[in-house]
Design an enzyme around this catalytic site. Structure first.
Site, mmCIF file in Angstrom:
data_model
loop_
_atom_site.group_PDB
_atom_site.id
_atom_site.type_symbol
_atom_site.label_atom_id
_atom_site.label_comp_id
_atom_site.label_asym_id
_atom_site.label_seq_id
_atom_site.Cartn_x
_atom_site.Cartn_y
_atom_site.Cartn_z
ATOM 1 C CB THR A 164 -0.969 -0.005 1.195
ATOM 2 O OG1 THR A 164 -0.251 -0.258 2.404
ATOM 3 C CG2 THR A 164 -2.035 -1.070 1.015
ATOM 4 C CE LYS B 119 0.348 -3.459 3.399
ATOM 5 N NZ LYS B 119 -0.514 -2.550 4.256
ATOM 6 C CB THR C 214 -1.726 -1.388 9.081
ATOM 7 O OG1 THR C 214 -2.446 -1.573 7.875
ATOM 8 C CG2 THR C 214 -0.569 -0.525 8.830
ATOM 9 C CD GLU D 299 2.385 5.343 6.438
ATOM 10 O OE1 GLU D 299 1.572 4.773 5.691
ATOM 11 O OE2 GLU D 299 2.055 5.963 7.468
ATOM 12 C CG ASN E 210 -0.321 8.459 7.757
ATOM 13 O OD1 ASN E 210 -1.021 7.465 7.656
ATOM 14 N ND2 ASN E 210 0.979 8.380 8.031
ATOM 15 C CB SER F 99 -4.976 11.953 -2.616
ATOM 16 O OG SER F 99 -3.628 11.719 -2.285
#
Length: 412
Positions: free
Chosen positions: A160, A186, A197, A283, A407, A412
């Protein structure tokens, strides 16, 4: 680029006898990207998993748990795993359950098996309906390209916000038997212990009895995927699956056997590698941080303190800034919830730098030494509690400006 984590090489990912992998571009969220994954298992394979503890767990998590429970009650064995990215199918109520079942039924029809023999998994945006029609339309292509050597494509198909695929292989010899292990994972955000997640799939060609595999998956998860944290958020879709295909010559029927211990060590080592790859690709991450708490009364309290440090935004932003504002670590130790902690016995190190001694600043500590360590891309925080013999290790990363940006734009 993830922190000191090179992109895996497809040729280095070893096929595991007894499992075939296919993928498709179904356009679930974005066009021209792999977003549907099928894993077809040979007859005789055993499967076990651990899942998120989030009470809002996604529809595919609920159905996977149901289908695994049915196997233990004497139902038909699991023969396929189905994964989609781009949509979590979480927070979707009864419609989400029906949609997840519909995808299982569609894959079962393609493979000539029962729907209850399929385990579904989803990852992506929460609270949006699963695009069942797109997934169904992608399944024929995924089934058509089922191959044993599709592990790299599999790793790409479950991404993702990951910046790169995460995968690894190992070959070990146990009691004279060669065992091949390959896994993918992932995850990059919404990562907290009790899964994250994250999705993780690890297959090996040994034959393992179902009760033994159920013990092994929990043991491996507790030492790997349950030892990572990026942002303190526990996701709705976390799943870690072990597949013992049974296509090799090693058989393990008891957790008390030496073969089990050797297999568990190999599975755990690869699981740790895959879990750490998630943190390295956190991230916006620029640093990989290992937090070890030693000399505790119990593993539980050591983990509690390690997670308190790893979850602290103040600690994580200090690491990002390479700012040795290390009182933040002491504060996180103090509010971790160990009520009878004697802070006058606490000792703290950053790598080889002794920062705090007996609850206060080490007289020999120099801030330039702390800053030297803080500038590194890999850092170890070590805490000694002087309370016992227990220890625990947690892996985390820093918190950067990019985490907020990623985040803020996630949908989008």
């Amino acid at each position: 680029m993830a922190v000191n984590s090179p992109i895996p090489v497809a040729a280095d990912l070893k096929p595991v006898a007894g499992i075939e992998i296919g993928y498709a571009q179904a356009g679930i969220k974005k066009p021209n990207r792999k977003d549907v994954l099928v894993m077809k298992l040979a007859e005789g394979a055993t499967v076990s998993g651990v899942f998120t503890l989030n009470r809002f767990c996604a529809a595919p998590v609920q159905i996977s748990k149901e289908n695994l429970t049915a196997v233990k009650a004497g139902g038909k064995p699991i023969r396929a795993l189905l994964v989609n990215t781009g949509n979590a199918n979480a927070g979707t109520g009864e419609a989400g359950m029906a949609n997840a079942r519909a995808t299982c039924e569609a894959l079962a029809a393609e493979l000539g098996i029962d729907a209850q023999q399929v385990l579904p998994f989803s990852t992506g945006v929460i609270l949006e309906p699963l695009p069942v029609a797109k997934i169904k339309a992608g399944l024929p292509a995924a089934v058509q390209n089922l191959k044993a050597d599709n592990w790299f494509n599999a790793a790409e198909a479950i991404m993702t916000t990951d910046t790169q695929p995460k995968a690894g292989s190992r070959t070990v010899t146990i009691a004279g038997h060669t065992v091949t292990l390959t896994g993918i994972s992932k995850g990059a955000g919404m990562i907290k212990p009790n899964m994250a997640t994250m999705l993780g799939y690890l297959a090996f060609d040994a034959k393992v009895a179902q009760p033994v595999l159920d013990v092994l998956v929990k043991e491996a998860a507790d030492k790997s995927f349950n030892c990572i944290t990026i942002d303190g958020d526990t996701s709705t879709n976390d799943s870690f699956m072990l597949v013992a295909t049974g296509a090799g010559t090693l058989e393990v029927n008891s957790v008390d056997s030496p073969e089990y211990r050797e297999l568990a060590a190999a599975v755990t080592e690869l699981s740790v590698f895959l879990a750490q790859a998630i943190i390295r690709d956190g991230e916006g991450a620029t640093k990989f941080i290992t937090i070890t708490v030693e000399e505790g009364n119990s593993t539980e309290e050591c983990r509690k303190i390690a997670y308190s440090i790893g979850h602290s935004p103040l600690v994580k932003t200090a690491f990002f800034a390479s700012d040795p504002n290390l009182g933040r670590i002491l504060a996180a130790i103090g509010y971790a919830g160990v009520d009878d902690l004697d802070v006058s016995k606490i000792n703290l190190w950053l790598d080889d730098v002794w920062v705090a001694k007996d609850g206060g600043r080490n007289p020999d500590y120099k801030e330039e030494d702390g800053q030297r360590v803080m500038k590194q891309s890999e850092i170890t925080v070590r805490v000694k509690l002087a309370r016992g013999d227990a220890a625990a290790t947690v892996y985390t990363c820093d918190l950067s400006h990019d985490y907020v940006s990623i985040n803020a734009d996630y949908r989008s």
